[in-house]
Write a protein that holds these residues in place. Structure first.
Motif, mmCIF file in Angstrom:
data_model
loop_
_atom_site.group_PDB
_atom_site.id
_atom_site.type_symbol
_atom_site.label_atom_id
_atom_site.label_comp_id
_atom_site.label_asym_id
_atom_site.label_seq_id
_atom_site.Cartn_x
_atom_site.Cartn_y
_atom_site.Cartn_z
ATOM 1 N N ARG A 1 -24.550 50.823 -4.719
ATOM 2 C CA ARG A 1 -23.991 49.478 -4.850
ATOM 3 C C ARG A 1 -25.048 48.488 -5.337
ATOM 4 N NH1 ARG A 1 -21.298 50.909 -0.025
ATOM 5 N NH2 ARG A 1 -22.890 49.838 1.240
ATOM 6 N N GLU B 1 -25.154 52.628 -0.319
ATOM 7 C CA GLU B 1 -25.721 51.286 -0.438
ATOM 8 C C GLU B 1 -26.658 51.206 -1.637
ATOM 9 O OE1 GLU B 1 -28.251 48.073 2.283
ATOM 10 O OE2 GLU B 1 -27.539 49.967 3.156
ATOM 11 N N GLU C 1 -19.747 56.158 -5.421
ATOM 12 C CA GLU C 1 -20.682 55.773 -4.356
ATOM 13 C C GLU C 1 -22.005 56.531 -4.437
ATOM 14 O OE1 GLU C 1 -18.192 56.367 -0.855
ATOM 15 O OE2 GLU C 1 -18.011 54.176 -0.720
ATOM 16 N N THR D 1 -24.257 55.804 -10.646
ATOM 17 C CA THR D 1 -23.808 54.969 -9.525
ATOM 18 C C THR D 1 -22.318 55.114 -9.247
ATOM 19 O OG1 THR D 1 -23.570 53.096 -11.063
ATOM 20 C CG2 THR D 1 -25.644 53.277 -9.841
ATOM 21 N N GLU E 1 -25.283 46.137 -9.067
ATOM 22 C CA GLU E 1 -25.214 44.674 -9.112
ATOM 23 C C GLU E 1 -25.805 44.181 -10.436
ATOM 24 O OE1 GLU E 1 -27.055 42.945 -5.720
ATOM 25 O OE2 GLU E 1 -25.753 43.987 -4.273
#
Length: 585
Positions: free
Chosen positions: A341, A338, A425, A422, A345
């Motif tokens: 991710r 997470e 994952e 990144t 962004e």
């Protein structure tokens, strides 16, 4: 005749540096009893066809001081041909100790050697105070490999001086006498030697200097006098020779180390050697001074690495370039996938890349000042940052760097670094060769390795568990230096095996191992050299209290034998636990 073990059909590289030869080996009662035809049956037979047969490797620089009290497997070393590991290096360890100092020594080891304090607190099986008691405690637990321990200066100083020792107050005459007596007690009980640490990069978990880092010459000479009249024991020291604070003090600091070696009555001494960007010619100064000391009759050696001493950077590793950025800190507590991710962004990524790192090092932080220096120059250092592939390359070409990738994509180096971290994952790793890679290849390191005073080591097994896994260095020595290297000369197989085995064993005074000869201890490797290789390091959570560490599996180890027992077959541990404590003399 019936043997316990027979190894047949291999090419014997016996550890002496002599040319390889074809022979079988027979083992009985933990010893090599015949090298030749070895006609007769055996309870266990190992097929060494198309493989080399070598002595077990001796690693003189590990930090298994805590791990050895709870872990029988002794990974990662047991996966890389090591059959004897020496710990207690750099002045840190866990004996002698007063009960009140348990947490202090844990914090010291956590800060200096990047071993999770929670893992040490849960895993350490305290049950000793003196160093002889510590050896007895280690001796009560079987393990895959043999281990030996040095008495560490920091623990010794804290034990004798308490708060004064932690505060680096000068030792009194009585303090020095007490430390000398305890060191002598340890040596007589079988300690491999005495170690001290004198580098500014070593800090406690509270960010304080280590107790022994500024010890005066009288203290060092006084402790070293504990070796007087003994026929065993070595001294190990690490120093940056005041590289960051005052590099003009190089000779004065070397004089201190040389005087300690002289006070030890001729016992061997080793010091760490590496190429540092901040003092690019220092390694040549060290070699020149060590050679001059050797010419004067001081038995001084230098410990060198098998590859660049570097960091593995990753979102779940101990260190990465964004850990001090405000936006990263806001997401630092998220699960790895997470977190990756979020950081990918576009809006969050843009905000992160517009920031600068907050200060991390300094008073109250175990992070050394070098970390802030590196972060301030991370764009330039991207020339030395490389994506770590499934098959690791420890002599990477400049055109494979993240700097080159950024230029090809028309983006900033910092963005290329973030994209690399990144990926997958968040499990992707970046390799940063921090030392021994100033010229972008390993030619200077080859000079170090081939120097007549060199001991190969500095793998730091058991330490820096969240930043590297250099305990795999024996596999690098064999695969890279004798077979795979294309960017410069390779090294002869027989020389490399001798450096991994007999040379290290003889230096620390273990004459019963390190070579393949009748009567010696049956510590043996059977290695498929053509198949030998390293896999990419991976983070696992197998330490006590859920602590994480890097492990780096290898393939090509057909078998490892310790005291005649097969501890590893086809790259996997067998469950055999013949390893014991090794006592000097």
């Amino acid at each position: 005749m019936t043997w316990d073990l027979k190894i047949v059909g291999g090419s014997v590289v016996d550890g002496t540096g002599a040319p390889a030869f074809s022979a079988n080996l027979a083992v009985k009662d933990g010893r090599i009893v015949e090298i030749g035809r070895c006609a007769g049956a055996a309870a266990t037979v190992i097929d060494a066809e198309r493989a080399i047969v070598t002595p077990g490797f001796v690693d003189v620089h590990t930090h298994y001081d805590g791990q050895a009290t709870w872990d029988a497997d002794m990974l990662p070393s047991a996966q890389h041909g090591v059959t004897t590991a020496i710990m207690g290096n750099c002045g840190v360890g866990f004996a002698p100790v007063h009960d009140r100092d348990h947490q202090r020594l844990i914090g010291l080891m956590e800060g200096v050697e990047d071993i999770p304090g929670a893992a040490l607190a849960e895993g350490l099986r305290w049950g000793w105070r003196s160093f002889p008691d510590y050896l007895d405690a280690l001796d009560s637990m079987p393990r895959t490999i043999d281990i030996g321990a040095q008495i560490p200066h920091d623990a010794l100083r804290l034990h004798v001086m308490g708060e004064r020792g932690a505060a680096q107050e000068p030792a009194t005459r009585d303090d020095i006498a007490a430390m000398r007596d305890l060191c002598r007690e340890a040596l007589e009980a079988g300690a491999i030697g005495f170690s001290t640490g004198r580098t500014d990069n070593h800090r406690t978990i509270e960010g304080k200097w280590t107790p022994s880092s500024e010890s005066g010459v009288a203290e060092l000479q006084g402790i070293a006098s504990a070796f007087d009249g003994l026929g065993h024991g070595v001294i190990q020291a690490v120093s940056d020779f005041d590289m960051l604070r005052d590099p003009t003090r190089f000779d004065a600091e070397f004089d201190v180390l040389e005087s300690m070696a002289s006070a030890a009555g001729g016992r061997p001494m080793s010091i760490s050697l590496m190429e540092r960007d901040q003092a690019p010619n220092q390694w040549r100064q060290i070699l020149a001074r060590a050679s001059a000391a050797h010419a004067k009759g001081i038995d001084m050696k230098v410990q060198v690495a098998a590859r660049p001493i570097g960091l593995l950077l990753g979102l779940d590793a101990t260190f990465h370039p964004f850990m001090g950025f405000p936006t990263y800190k806001a997401f630092a507590g998220l699960p790895l996938a997470e977190r990756a991710r979020k950081l990918a962004e576009p809006a969050i990524k843009a905000r992160l890349l517009s920031e600068k790192s907050e200060r991390m090092a300094g008073d109250g932080s175990p992070i050394p000042p070098l970390a802030d220096l590196l972060l301030a120059q991370i764009g330039m250092l991207s020339r030395r940052l490389f994506p770590l592939r499934a098959v690791p390359d420890y002599e990477p070409l400049p055109e494979t760097s993240l700097f080159a990738a950024a230029a090809a994509r028309g983006i900033s180096p910092l963005e290329a670094i973030l994209d690399a971290l990144t990926a997958d994952e968040g499990k992707a790793l970046i390799y940063f060769p921090l030392f021994n890679y100033q010229g972008g290849d390993l030619e200077h390191l080859r000079e170090m390795i081939e120097h007549p005073l060199a001991l190969v080591g500095l793998g730091d097994g058991g330490a820096h568990v969240g930043t590297t896994c250099d305990a795999s260095f024996p596999t690098t020595m064999l695969a890279h230096w004798t077979r795979d290297r294309t960017r410069g000369p390779r090294l002869p197989l027989e020389k490399v095996v001798a450096m991994l085995s007999r040379r290290n064993a003889e230096f620390i005074g273990l004459r019963d191992r390190g070579a393949l000869a009748v009567g010696l201890k049956a510590d043996i490797n059977v290695i498929d050299l053509e198949a030998l290789g390293l896999e990419s390091p991976r983070l696992v959570r197998d330490l006590p209290a859920g602590g994480r560490r890097f492990l780096q599996p290898a393939h090509g180890y057909r078998a490892t034998v310790v005291s005649g027992a097969v501890t590893l077959r086809s790259d996997r541990l067998t469950g055999a636990l013949p390893g014991r404590i090794v006592r000097a003399a």
